[in-house]
Structures are given as C-alpha cells and as structure tokens.
Design an enzyme around this catalytic site. Structure first.
Site, PDB file in Angstrom:
ATOM      1  CG  ASP A   1      37.912 -30.098  11.708  1.00 42.88           C
ATOM      2  OD1 ASP A   1      37.593 -30.594  10.623  1.00 42.88           O
ATOM      3  OD2 ASP A   1      39.030 -29.810  12.021  1.00 42.88           O
TER       4      ASP A   1
ATOM      5  CE  LYS B   1      27.702 -32.455  16.743  1.00 41.96           C
ATOM      6  NZ  LYS B   1      28.106 -33.356  15.743  1.00 41.96           N
TER       7      LYS B   1
ATOM      8  CG  MET C   1      35.976 -20.106   5.975  1.00 49.42           C
ATOM      9  SD  MET C   1      37.314 -19.647   7.315  1.00 49.42           S
ATOM     10  CE  MET C   1      38.717 -19.317   6.109  1.00 49.42           C
TER      11      MET C   1
HETATM   12  N1  SAH Z   1      41.013 -26.469   4.274  1.00 51.22           N
HETATM   13  C1  SAH Z   1      39.648 -26.406   3.651  1.00 51.22           C
HETATM   14  C2  SAH Z   1      38.962 -25.055   3.998  1.00 51.22           C
HETATM   15  C3  SAH Z   1      38.723 -24.784   5.320  1.00 51.22           C
HETATM   16  S1  SAH Z   1      38.075 -23.114   5.585  1.00 51.22           S
HETATM   17  C4  SAH Z   1      39.764 -26.694   2.341  1.00 51.22           C
HETATM   18  O1  SAH Z   1      40.884 -26.651   1.731  1.00 51.22           O
HETATM   19  O2  SAH Z   1      38.674 -27.031   1.515  1.00 51.22           O
HETATM   20  C5  SAH Z   1      36.393 -23.582   5.604  1.00 51.22           C
HETATM   21  C6  SAH Z   1      35.559 -23.201   4.290  1.00 51.22           C
HETATM   22  O3  SAH Z   1      35.755 -24.142   3.345  1.00 51.22           O
HETATM   23  C7  SAH Z   1      34.092 -23.235   4.474  1.00 51.22           C
HETATM   24  O4  SAH Z   1      33.461 -21.961   4.896  1.00 51.22           O
HETATM   25  C8  SAH Z   1      33.782 -23.042   2.815  1.00 51.22           C
HETATM   26  O5  SAH Z   1      34.201 -21.710   2.295  1.00 51.22           O
HETATM   27  C9  SAH Z   1      34.695 -23.992   2.378  1.00 51.22           C
HETATM   28  N2  SAH Z   1      34.241 -25.323   2.151  1.00 51.22           N
HETATM   29  C10 SAH Z   1      34.811 -26.605   2.647  1.00 51.22           C
HETATM   30  N3  SAH Z   1      34.184 -27.648   2.365  1.00 51.22           N
HETATM   31  C11 SAH Z   1      33.283 -27.111   1.254  1.00 51.22           C
HETATM   32  C12 SAH Z   1      32.438 -27.756   0.576  1.00 51.22           C
HETATM   33  N4  SAH Z   1      32.169 -29.069   0.718  1.00 51.22           N
HETATM   34  N5  SAH Z   1      31.667 -27.114  -0.334  1.00 51.22           N
HETATM   35  C13 SAH Z   1      31.810 -25.824  -0.467  1.00 51.22           C
HETATM   36  N6  SAH Z   1      32.659 -25.063   0.549  1.00 51.22           N
HETATM   37  C14 SAH Z   1      33.487 -25.930   1.500  1.00 51.22           C
END
Ligand code: SAH
Length: 325
Positions: A37, A59, A173
C-alpha cells in the site's frame, strides 16, 4: 499437484530501505505476488525482484484506497491459487496497520501465514528527527495513539488520562485533527509550554520536522503545510530534537541524485549515497549484455600470451564461460 499457498505479512518499516528487516527482505525474494500500500516507499518496492506480480492496494481508479474487505479477499484468492504472497505494510503490520483483520480471513480458510514485525514510524520517525522516545530525565512511558476517528464517529481519547501519565505521547494519523488533539490536551490541564513536534515523511530523504510547543504546534504545522504521513510527538523528549538531529546534518541531505548505472551494479553506490542523506532515483540507462564466447576460444587459449580484461563484466563472462566450456 497444485502447490499450496502461503501469506507473509511483512512490516516494511517507515521508508528508509535500510530499515526493512533481513527477514522481510528474504521473503520478498521468494514472493510470487506482492500486495503493498501507499506507505511502502519506492526504495523498498525497488527490492522486489523483476517479474513478480505486484498489486498496489494503496489506490485504485478513483484514487481511493482499495477497501479493507477487498484486500482481505485478494490475499485469500492469491493464496488459494497456490502463490507465495507477501503482504507488505508500512511500519509494523500490527501498529495501526489492520494486520489482524487481514489474518482473520486467512485463518478461517486455513491458509498458513507468518508475520514479520517492522520498525514502526512511531519510533523511527522520531528517531530520525533527533527525538529519543524515552529519556530517563524526561518521561517514564511511551504511548501510541490514533488521531483518526472511525468513520462518522468522534475521536475517543481520554485526554485527562494521557496528561496524568508523565509519558511521551505519539499520535499517528493525526495531521488533520492536530488542532483538536492539542486543544484536548490543553483543556485536560497540560502545560502549553510542553515541547511538541511533528515529523512528516519520517526517515525518507524528504523528511521535514517542526519542533514547537503544545500551544503553537498546530499553527506552525498549518503554516508549513504539513501533510500526512506524519507523526506528532508530545513530551519533554522533543526538546532534544535540535541537539540530536543527526539526520538533517548528513552531508547530502536535501540533494537528489539520479543513478544511471545498470540496476545490478548500482547497489553499493546508491546505498552509500543514501546513507549520506541523498535521495537517489534509480534510472538505469545502461544494460550490459553478455557476448557469447565460443568453446573454441577456450580450447585455443594457449595460443594467447596475454589476456586483457577491460571490466568486471568481462572477467565474470570469461570465467563463467571457461568453467562451463
Ligand atoms: N503501521 C504503521 C502505521 C500505519 S497508520 C507503522 O507502524 O508505522 C498510518 C500513519 O502512520 C500515518 O498517518 C502516519 O501518522 C504514520 N506514518 C507512517 N509512515 C510514516 C512516516 N514515514 N513518517 C511519519 N509518519 C508516518
């Protein structure tokens, strides 16, 4: 006999290719199908071997993500077809990743699966912004909270409890609800001077961060046009953000370079440039093809007094040919 399918739910980490686990990388090499994704970075997708079927569920035609139920169905279908399926998810699959939901349908159908944890953005994006999520002088716990409400519902956050914790708060998020989150903390009695930060595109070459306070973070993030994906960190640990910012200080930070070498030989150079902070776009402009060296050449080798090799490729082609002649 049809081979039996298998699903590996793999955490891809937050973006930096070096943060994919060795186990995750090895599984990618075995994949027949990869389902990924939006949060999986280009750098990681580049590691998928050529010829593997890739399904982007980040998407679809209308630019909306594929609904969760459909993703579950895709995994099931591909596994039932006998494929080795790697389901690549940003960060860690079980940290707000809906990994559990994907396993439910598979377990109902007795599809064997494995789960490989990933480095979560909650911790890694803070780290690349110079923010240690715990520090003995600053806090005694860490909390990861979603800033996203379920469809049609209000955020359900117990701000009073969070304020009383003396912990580092990390919201995922949360970009669009940032003002609401900060207001909630202030109303529950948090000191407005408490350091707070937002880190956008953490661990990626385009990472941006803002270190402010609970009072000012929402305004500063709006002015800087911070977008998702970003984490929000609240707590004393944010005050280390400037002093410990090792990532911004990398010598090639902010530079974008194009690697034109053939894919197979660009690896070491690309890796080193990325370690120095550059964004490297892989754009192979050269492809090396083997010339056929005939067995006759090898049989008559003794007539030559000198053998001159002009490149590594020449040496490889020569010895491969020699040993198979
Ligand atoms: N499983 C993922 C989180 C999924 S929820 C994890 O463990 O990182 C999606 C959220 O993760 C985004 O809205 C953001 O808040 C955060 N996120 C994911 N990748 C990111 C990145 N490279 N930099 C900052 N925030 C990130």
């Amino acid at each position: 006999m049809k081979k039996s399918g298998f699903v590996a739910l793999v955490g891809a980490g937050p973006g930096d290719g070096g943060l994919l686990t060795r186990k995750g990388a090895a599984l990618l090499q075995r994949a027949d199908v990869v389902v990924y994704d939006r949060l999986v970075s280009r750098e990681i997708l580049d590691e998928i071997p050529a010829g593997v079927k890739c399904i982007d569920v980040g998407k679809n035609a209308g630019n909306h993500p594929v609904p969760q139920e459909e993703i579950n169905e895709i995994l099931l279908r591909e596994a039932l077809d006998g494929n080795f399926v790697v389901r690549l998810k940003g960060g860690d699959p079980f940290v707000f990743g809906r990994g559990g939901e994907e396993l439910e349908l598979l377990s109902e159908h007795d599809i064997p699966f494995t789960v490989v944890p990933g480095i979560t953005s909650a911790i890694a994006a803070a780290c690349y912004a110079g923010i240690p999520v715990t520090h003995r002088d600053a806090c005694s716990s860490i909390h990861i909270i979603t800033g996203h409400a379920r469809k049609g519902k209000a955020l359900s956050i117990n701000y009073k409890a969070l304020v009383g914790l003396n912990g580092t708060l990390i919201f995922l998020m949360g970009v669009s609800s940032l003002p609401e989150l900060m207001a909630g903390l202030l109303e529950a009695g948090m000191d407005g001077e408490t350091p707070a930060a937002v880190v956008e595109n953490g661990t990626r070459p385009e990472q941006r961060k803002i270190v402010a306070t609970v009072d000012t973070l929402a305004k500063e993030a709006r002015e800087a046009k911070i977008h998702s994906p970003a984490i929000i960190v609240v707590g004393e640990v944010c005050s280390y953000g400037e002093r410990f910012d090792w990532f911004e200080r990398l010598p090639l930070k902010g530079r974008t370079l194009v690697a034109t070498r053939p894919k197979a030989s660009a690896g070491t150079l690309t890796k080193r440039l990325r370690e120095l902070g550059a964004e490297v776009i892989s754009y192979p402009c050269i492809e090396t093809e083997r010339l056929l060296i005939t067995n006759e050449t090898f049989e008559n080798l003794s007539v030559y007094r000198w053998l001159l090799f002009t490149s590594k490729n020449g040496v490889e082609a020569f010895f491969e040919g020699l040993f198979s002649s």
